[in-house]
Design a protein around this motif. Sequence first.
Motif, mmCIF file in Angstrom:
data_model
loop_
_atom_site.group_PDB
_atom_site.id
_atom_site.type_symbol
_atom_site.label_atom_id
_atom_site.label_comp_id
_atom_site.label_asym_id
_atom_site.label_seq_id
_atom_site.Cartn_x
_atom_site.Cartn_y
_atom_site.Cartn_z
ATOM 1 N N PRO A 303 0.811 -1.235 0.000
ATOM 2 C CA PRO A 303 0.000 0.000 0.000
ATOM 3 C C PRO A 303 0.841 1.279 0.000
ATOM 4 O O PRO A 303 0.514 2.235 -0.706
ATOM 5 C CB PRO A 303 -0.813 -0.113 1.289
ATOM 6 C CG PRO A 303 -0.850 -1.558 1.610
ATOM 7 C CD PRO A 303 0.423 -2.143 1.090
ATOM 8 N N PHE A 304 1.936 1.303 0.801
ATOM 9 C CA PHE A 304 2.681 2.556 0.947
ATOM 10 C C PHE A 304 4.147 2.462 0.537
ATOM 11 O O PHE A 304 4.929 3.352 0.824
ATOM 12 C CB PHE A 304 2.569 3.061 2.402
ATOM 13 C CG PHE A 304 1.155 3.296 2.810
ATOM 14 C CD1 PHE A 304 0.432 4.361 2.289
ATOM 15 C CD2 PHE A 304 0.514 2.419 3.683
ATOM 16 C CE1 PHE A 304 -0.902 4.555 2.643
ATOM 17 C CE2 PHE A 304 -0.809 2.609 4.040
ATOM 18 C CZ PHE A 304 -1.532 3.685 3.515
ATOM 19 N N GLU A 305 4.527 1.362 -0.082
ATOM 20 C CA GLU A 305 5.902 1.255 -0.563
ATOM 21 C C GLU A 305 6.004 0.166 -1.627
ATOM 22 O O GLU A 305 5.160 -0.725 -1.714
ATOM 23 C CB GLU A 305 6.867 0.957 0.599
ATOM 24 C CG GLU A 305 6.582 -0.306 1.347
ATOM 25 C CD GLU A 305 7.316 -0.393 2.681
ATOM 26 O OE1 GLU A 305 7.898 0.594 3.128
ATOM 27 O OE2 GLU A 305 7.280 -1.491 3.273
ATOM 28 N N TRP A 306 7.050 0.309 -2.431
ATOM 29 C CA TRP A 306 7.435 -0.762 -3.344
ATOM 30 C C TRP A 306 8.550 -1.551 -2.670
ATOM 31 O O TRP A 306 9.447 -0.966 -2.079
ATOM 32 C CB TRP A 306 7.955 -0.179 -4.658
ATOM 33 C CG TRP A 306 6.880 0.463 -5.487
ATOM 34 C CD1 TRP A 306 6.534 1.776 -5.510
ATOM 35 C CD2 TRP A 306 6.023 -0.202 -6.415
ATOM 36 N NE1 TRP A 306 5.503 1.990 -6.388
ATOM 37 C CE2 TRP A 306 5.164 0.781 -6.973
ATOM 38 C CE3 TRP A 306 5.883 -1.528 -6.844
ATOM 39 C CZ2 TRP A 306 4.188 0.486 -7.925
ATOM 40 C CZ3 TRP A 306 4.915 -1.824 -7.798
ATOM 41 C CH2 TRP A 306 4.075 -0.819 -8.328
ATOM 42 N N GLU A 307 8.474 -2.854 -2.764
ATOM 43 C CA GLU A 307 9.560 -3.691 -2.261
ATOM 44 C C GLU A 307 10.292 -4.267 -3.473
ATOM 45 O O GLU A 307 9.718 -5.030 -4.258
ATOM 46 C CB GLU A 307 9.008 -4.818 -1.378
ATOM 47 C CG GLU A 307 8.480 -4.311 -0.062
ATOM 48 C CD GLU A 307 8.020 -5.427 0.884
ATOM 49 O OE1 GLU A 307 8.138 -6.610 0.507
ATOM 50 O OE2 GLU A 307 7.560 -5.093 1.981
ATOM 51 N N ILE A 308 11.533 -3.865 -3.621
ATOM 52 C CA ILE A 308 12.328 -4.308 -4.773
ATOM 53 C C ILE A 308 13.425 -5.241 -4.279
ATOM 54 O O ILE A 308 14.183 -4.893 -3.369
ATOM 55 C CB ILE A 308 12.953 -3.094 -5.519
ATOM 56 C CG1 ILE A 308 11.848 -2.184 -6.063
ATOM 57 C CG2 ILE A 308 13.854 -3.543 -6.668
ATOM 58 C CD1 ILE A 308 11.664 -0.920 -5.328
ATOM 59 N N THR A 309 13.466 -6.433 -4.845
ATOM 60 C CA THR A 309 14.528 -7.379 -4.504
ATOM 61 C C THR A 309 15.490 -7.444 -5.670
ATOM 62 O O THR A 309 15.083 -7.748 -6.802
ATOM 63 C CB THR A 309 13.948 -8.790 -4.236
ATOM 64 O OG1 THR A 309 12.864 -8.673 -3.320
ATOM 65 C CG2 THR A 309 15.002 -9.702 -3.643
ATOM 66 N N GLY A 313 20.254 -10.175 -4.045
ATOM 67 C CA GLY A 313 19.645 -10.423 -2.738
ATOM 68 C C GLY A 313 19.389 -9.176 -1.905
ATOM 69 O O GLY A 313 18.739 -9.243 -0.862
ATOM 70 N N LEU A 314 19.902 -8.020 -2.337
ATOM 71 C CA LEU A 314 19.632 -6.782 -1.594
ATOM 72 C C LEU A 314 18.146 -6.433 -1.676
ATOM 73 O O LEU A 314 17.496 -6.661 -2.700
ATOM 74 C CB LEU A 314 20.455 -5.623 -2.165
ATOM 75 C CG LEU A 314 21.864 -5.452 -1.610
ATOM 76 C CD1 LEU A 314 22.627 -4.448 -2.445
ATOM 77 C CD2 LEU A 314 21.850 -5.009 -0.150
ATOM 78 N N TRP A 315 17.664 -5.838 -0.614
ATOM 79 C CA TRP A 315 16.252 -5.497 -0.500
ATOM 80 C C TRP A 315 16.105 -3.994 -0.396
ATOM 81 O O TRP A 315 16.716 -3.370 0.471
ATOM 82 C CB TRP A 315 15.738 -6.173 0.772
ATOM 83 C CG TRP A 315 14.355 -6.663 0.703
ATOM 84 C CD1 TRP A 315 13.766 -7.316 -0.338
ATOM 85 C CD2 TRP A 315 13.376 -6.561 1.737
ATOM 86 N NE1 TRP A 315 12.474 -7.640 -0.005
ATOM 87 C CE2 TRP A 315 12.205 -7.192 1.261
ATOM 88 C CE3 TRP A 315 13.372 -6.016 3.013
ATOM 89 C CZ2 TRP A 315 11.036 -7.276 2.018
ATOM 90 C CZ3 TRP A 315 12.220 -6.103 3.764
ATOM 91 C CH2 TRP A 315 11.067 -6.723 3.269
ATOM 92 N N TRP A 316 15.298 -3.387 -1.282
ATOM 93 C CA TRP A 316 15.111 -1.937 -1.293
ATOM 94 C C TRP A 316 13.628 -1.642 -1.087
ATOM 95 O O TRP A 316 12.775 -2.218 -1.748
ATOM 96 C CB TRP A 316 15.583 -1.385 -2.641
ATOM 97 C CG TRP A 316 15.383 0.099 -2.844
ATOM 98 C CD1 TRP A 316 15.309 1.061 -1.886
ATOM 99 C CD2 TRP A 316 15.240 0.773 -4.108
ATOM 100 N NE1 TRP A 316 15.133 2.295 -2.462
ATOM 101 C CE2 TRP A 316 15.087 2.158 -3.829
ATOM 102 C CE3 TRP A 316 15.236 0.363 -5.437
ATOM 103 C CZ2 TRP A 316 14.925 3.110 -4.822
ATOM 104 C CZ3 TRP A 316 15.075 1.312 -6.442
ATOM 105 C CH2 TRP A 316 14.924 2.674 -6.138
ATOM 106 N N LYS A 317 13.335 -0.750 -0.143
ATOM 107 C CA LYS A 317 11.954 -0.304 0.057
ATOM 108 C C LYS A 317 11.842 1.142 -0.409
ATOM 109 O O LYS A 317 12.584 1.995 0.074
ATOM 110 C CB LYS A 317 11.566 -0.404 1.536
ATOM 111 C CG LYS A 317 11.338 -1.817 2.013
ATOM 112 C CD LYS A 317 10.769 -1.792 3.429
ATOM 113 C CE LYS A 317 10.387 -3.170 3.899
ATOM 114 N NZ LYS A 317 9.680 -3.114 5.184
ATOM 115 N N TYR A 318 10.914 1.390 -1.313
ATOM 116 C CA TYR A 318 10.746 2.727 -1.882
ATOM 117 C C TYR A 318 9.344 3.225 -1.551
ATOM 118 O O TYR A 318 8.352 2.611 -1.920
ATOM 119 C CB TYR A 318 10.954 2.652 -3.408
ATOM 120 C CG TYR A 318 10.914 3.986 -4.101
ATOM 121 C CD1 TYR A 318 12.024 4.833 -4.080
ATOM 122 C CD2 TYR A 318 9.758 4.407 -4.774
ATOM 123 C CE1 TYR A 318 11.982 6.075 -4.718
ATOM 124 C CE2 TYR A 318 9.717 5.641 -5.411
ATOM 125 C CZ TYR A 318 10.825 6.469 -5.376
ATOM 126 O OH TYR A 318 10.797 7.704 -5.996
#
Length: 345
Positions: A303-309, A313-318
Amino acid sequence: MSNKMLKVNIQKELKEFDLDVDFELKNKRLGILGPSGCGKSMTLKSIAGIVNPDSGVISVSADNEDVYFDSNKKINLKPQNRNVGYLFQNYALFPNMTVEENIGIGVEKENRERTVPEMIKRFHLHGLEKRYPRQLSGGQQQRVALARILAYGPDVILLDEPFSAMDTFLKEQLRLELVNSLKDFDGFSVMVTHDRDEAFQFCDELIVLDKGKIIAKGDTYQIFENPGKVQVARLTGCKNISRIEIIDDYHVKSLDWGLELEVSKKLSPNITHIGIRAHDFSSAKEDDLNAFDTLGSTKIEMPFEWEITLANGLWWKYDKQIHEHEFVVPDYIKINPKNIILLEE
């Protein structure tokens, strides 16, 4: 209360590990953060007098005159003789008493008429005075339990995972309520939790426990910003942690992500890992410092962020707005050297 200090220095042999906890608290809200079964609740129960440590001291004053437990002096006050309020996970309300009776139970008779309505108002329990615990929701029961504790003016309030049984909406509402309720509380409050958001929002100071030992203690913001150890970083919610090889004073090779990165602090030989919080990446150009490509990444919309993997293996929340549904992952992202957390094993 100003000259008071909560001192806890206790040892207890348990089946899985030995509990060894030592801290001092002055007019603060303390959080004890740690995984399940690490000794958090055992610490709380020792302060309350429900559990007896093997050795140590528990006192509530700067000059040790209010001693609850001292193994050398053979002092061990019964729970009812310690001025401590304990909020159990199941609230432990008396089922055969109404809301107002539950709140007034620990208050001296002559003060009851003034104190009980005050607490009813403060905890938004108006209209529920004549109800019994079984007729209340979980949130209402919690407020009654808190009102009952605060009504008799304890020196210490102990909160044992107070929100663990609640749904997210109620949890957030009651968390705010608890913070506000305890704003004017003149004593100490100690909250046990495994929820990092709870710890961050509620606690001025934080202790991180692992297998009965304190692995970090200090100002809550400081511990989140600079956890220092791998396990502390994990418990404070750091999603990206990698083993490293040190290249030189300010450069490392991440063994798990296959990246070479510049850091902002001089590396010492005892740094074995780095951590990067998932929100700390930003879009970049190819030749920016600490930039790397996002080839092969996958994205999930929340709902309030994109989760990019990323492929490594790094995880980015935008962060995003609720009505935004389009997002093109940039070709390159980067991490500011000052946002790379240096960690010891």
